[in-house]
Design a protein around this motif. Structure first.
Motif, mmCIF file in Angstrom:
data_model
loop_
_atom_site.group_PDB
_atom_site.id
_atom_site.type_symbol
_atom_site.label_atom_id
_atom_site.label_comp_id
_atom_site.label_asym_id
_atom_site.label_seq_id
_atom_site.Cartn_x
_atom_site.Cartn_y
_atom_site.Cartn_z
ATOM 1 N N LYS A 482 20.586 37.611 40.296
ATOM 2 C CA LYS A 482 19.814 38.508 39.434
ATOM 3 C C LYS A 482 20.315 39.948 39.490
ATOM 4 C CE LYS A 482 15.473 35.886 39.487
ATOM 5 N NZ LYS A 482 14.008 35.940 39.744
ATOM 6 N N CYS A 483 21.430 40.178 40.186
ATOM 7 C CA CYS A 483 22.005 41.522 40.232
ATOM 8 C C CYS A 483 22.460 41.944 38.835
ATOM 9 C CB CYS A 483 23.215 41.550 41.164
ATOM 10 S SG CYS A 483 22.829 41.556 42.924
ATOM 11 N N PRO A 484 22.274 43.218 38.500
ATOM 12 C CA PRO A 484 22.841 43.704 37.238
ATOM 13 C C PRO A 484 24.362 43.729 37.333
ATOM 14 C CG PRO A 484 21.972 45.528 38.522
ATOM 15 C CD PRO A 484 21.554 44.278 39.236
ATOM 16 N N SER A 485 25.015 43.672 36.210
ATOM 17 C CA SER A 485 26.467 43.699 36.190
ATOM 18 C C SER A 485 26.960 45.137 36.164
ATOM 19 C CB SER A 485 26.998 42.962 34.955
ATOM 20 O OG SER A 485 28.396 43.124 34.855
ATOM 21 N N TYR A 486 27.902 45.452 37.054
ATOM 22 C CA TYR A 486 28.520 46.783 37.079
ATOM 23 C C TYR A 486 29.998 46.712 36.711
ATOM 24 C CZ TYR A 486 24.363 48.464 39.538
ATOM 25 O OH TYR A 486 23.079 48.807 39.868
ATOM 26 N N GLU A 487 30.423 45.575 36.189
ATOM 27 C CA GLU A 487 31.853 45.362 36.004
ATOM 28 C C GLU A 487 32.459 46.217 34.898
ATOM 29 O OE1 GLU A 487 32.598 41.233 35.594
ATOM 30 O OE2 GLU A 487 32.119 40.776 37.678
ATOM 31 N N SER A 488 31.674 46.794 34.030
ATOM 32 C CA SER A 488 32.228 47.571 32.916
ATOM 33 C C SER A 488 31.889 49.048 33.029
ATOM 34 C CB SER A 488 31.696 47.030 31.583
ATOM 35 O OG SER A 488 30.275 47.151 31.550
ATOM 36 N N GLN A 489 31.549 49.505 34.233
ATOM 37 C CA GLN A 489 31.183 50.913 34.373
ATOM 38 C C GLN A 489 31.627 51.471 35.714
ATOM 39 O OE1 GLN A 489 26.871 51.657 35.363
ATOM 40 N NE2 GLN A 489 26.660 49.509 34.770
#
Length: 573
Positions: A482-489
């Motif tokens: 349920k972690c948010p995605s940080y892959e694009s920031q």
């Protein structure tokens, strides 16, 4: 002591009660019992094991075995228990050391001694000395020497060892260095004698130390930890201050060599920090952070070899800002000087990081999801990293409810323990002088006071499962999926974190060891592969990790926890 297991590799089975004549039956050893253990004990490194118990402590080993290993922990002795645990060594570098800061001792900070400073309108050490007549006044000298003498004691170190602390970071000011000191700076001289005494205490307890040049001439930041709170940072704008800072680095290196030459302190210091929390706005100015490091690192390295000493560099910005890339490039271009140079990250959740309404879920999300991505550029570039400061502070009340402090600490430790390249961490802080009038002011920042108040166990590090990221997460109803995605920031210290819908579990699990990060321009990506700390150091740092960490890095942090419990006893013997 169990000098060697039986030849068949099986641990001796023995049912006993504390004090009945089993191992460590001397009263001061506390009594160590071995309960029935049917599984094999094997030490892959040497086939030997040494277990000691701290004074007046009665703990037994308990555990269960599967086909490949024996899981273990220490727990109160109970002859009726069917459990038994022994600490199975893990590969060198697979776990990070557990350290704490000795802040507020050799540099005063107003909030850490609020009764004598903050509540009296004194905001830094310079003003404290001034209020008591100045650096040459006997009143000021007596005040400072009393503080140096009493703020840290052998008993404090014994408690830290019992808790599970193996390393300390010691903040100090440039004025403590005799060749750099000038009475006109306004500080009392003489603190070095107390530092040397404390290093002697640490030697007999097996504690390692990093000496942190926490304050520079003219101040490298605007905070009270520089010794003199200022509106303008002069260190990076005045050439005399800037050069004195470089001289301070060399003087500190010389002091470390003097400690190494003394039998009472040899082997304790494993590194120095060249500059603490510099104002990042001066990163690339003519007399800035970058220019300082490019000159000061070779100066320090000429005196302190990379095979023995790490050099910590603080940047005070997210690794995504380009600082990690700069350090990686320096290590590539100048491996002779930048071998064993370590990225120092300070990771707090209390400085503009949390927002109302606060809940434990917020900090859990940041630790278990966001903070991994903050560190990602350091890991993906193959850099060694130390978390020089972190804390249990949230910036809000209510932090003491439902076991949050221990869970918060365990989560952060597990992050550092499972992130590639992390050598270790230092909690801020070992203790504070809490004001009697306001005893809960800053309580969450004081490790020993949290133990006294029952928020943390007195042997809190030993019960923590650090093999996986955030092991207690399911107890809060959350999963890493349920972690948010940080892959694009680009991820910074104040990037928000909120639990979302369940993502692909396989992807989420992989992200704890492999992740994608963007550079500060958000145009290129780099993928990190799973790499042990030892493998990272094998690049240019060679065997330095063994010198920094001692046996704790060879056995794993938990693998030596039992021995650490009895260091005071071993010293007495």
């Amino acid at each position: 002591d169990s000098e060697q297991p039986p030849a068949d590799g099986r641990a001796a089975g023995h049912v006993c009660r504390p004090g009945d004549g089993a191992w460590g039956a001397e009263p001061r050893m506390g009594g160590l019992c071995i309960l029935e253990l049917d599984s094999a004990f094997r030490d892959a490194q040497s086939g030997r094991g040494v277990i000691r118990l701290a004074p007046e402590r009665s703990l037994c080993l308990a555990g269960r075995a599967n086909d490949t290993e024996l899981s273990v922990e220490l727990e109160p002795c109970d002859a009726a228990s069917l459990r038994q645990e022994f600490l199975v060594p893990r590969p060198r570098g697979s776990s990070a050391f557990t350290g704490v800061n000795l802040g507020g001792w050799l540099i005063l900070e107003d909030w850490m001694w609020s009764a004598e400073m903050q509540l009296k309108g004194i905001h830094d050490e310079f003003t404290f000395v001034e209020r008591h007549g100045g650096p040459e006044d006997p009143r000021a000298q007596a005040k400072m020497r009393e503080h140096w003498d009493t703020f840290l004691s052998p008993e404090h170190l014994d408690r830290l060892v019992r808790f599970g602390i193996s390393h300390v970071r010691i903040p100090l000011g440039y004025w403590m260095l005799e060749s750099v000191y000038n009475v006109s700076d306004g500080f009392v001289a003489g603190g070095e004698w107390y530092l040397a005494r404390a290093l002697g205490w640490m030697k007999v307890r097996g504690i390692k130390a990093v000496l942190d040049l926490h304050a520079m001439p003219g101040a490298q930041a605007t905070d009270s930890f520089t010794g003199k709170k200022v509106a303008e940072v002069a260190f990076f704008q005045d050439e005399e201050h800037f050069q004195r800072g470089k001289e301070a680095v060399e003087a500190l290196a010389d002091l470390v060599l003097a400690y190494e030459a003394s039998a009472s302190t040899a082997g304790v210091v494993v590194g120095i920090q060249l500059l603490n929390e510099p104002l990042h706005a001066f990163w690339d100015t003519p007399m800035g952070i970058r220019a300082f490091y490019e000159d000061a690192v070779p100066r320090a390295r000429r005196k302190l070899g990379a095979d023995r000493y790490m050099l910590l560099l603080s940047f005070m910005d997210s690794p995504h800002s380009g600082t990690a890339a700069w350090l990686a490039e320096r290590r590539r271009q100048d491996p002779e000087n930048f071998a064993a140079v370590v990225y120092d990250a300070h990771m707090y959740h209390s400085f503009g990081d949390n927002a109302e309404p606060w809940s434990a879920d917020v900090d859990t999300c940041k630790t278990c999801c966001r903070d991994l991505h903050i560190l990602e550029p350091v890991s993906s570039l193959g850099l060694p990293l130390v978390v020089g400061e972190f804390s249990l502070a949230t910036g809000f009340g209510g932090w003491g409810q439902n076991g949050f402090p221990q869970m918060f600490l365990d989560n952060q430790w597990s992050l550092f323990n499972t992130t590639s390249g992390v050598v270790g961490s230092f909690l801020w802080n070992f203790r504070l002088l809490l004001a009697e009038a306001r005893p809960r002011w800053y309580l969450e920042w004081s490790l020993l006071d949290l133990v006294d108040a029952g928020y943390l166990a007195e042997d809190g590090a030993y019960g923590s499962d650090l093999a996986v990221l955030c092991p207690d997460l399911p107890n809060s109803g959350k999963v890493l999926g349920k972690c948010p995605s940080y892959e694009s920031q680009v991820v910074y210290w104040d990037s928000p974190c909120g639990w979302g819908p369940l993502l692909n579990t396989t992807t989420a699990t992989t992200s704890t060891r492999t992740s994608t990060a963007t550079t500060s321009t958000a145009t290129t990506t780099a993928t990190a592969t799973t790499t042990t700390t030892a493998e990272i150091f094998d690049d240019i740092d060679g065997g330095a990790i063994a010198s920094w960490c001692g046996p704790r890095c060879e056995w794993g942090r938990l693998g030596v926890a039992v021995a650490a419990l009895g260091l005071a006893v071993a010293a007495a013997e």
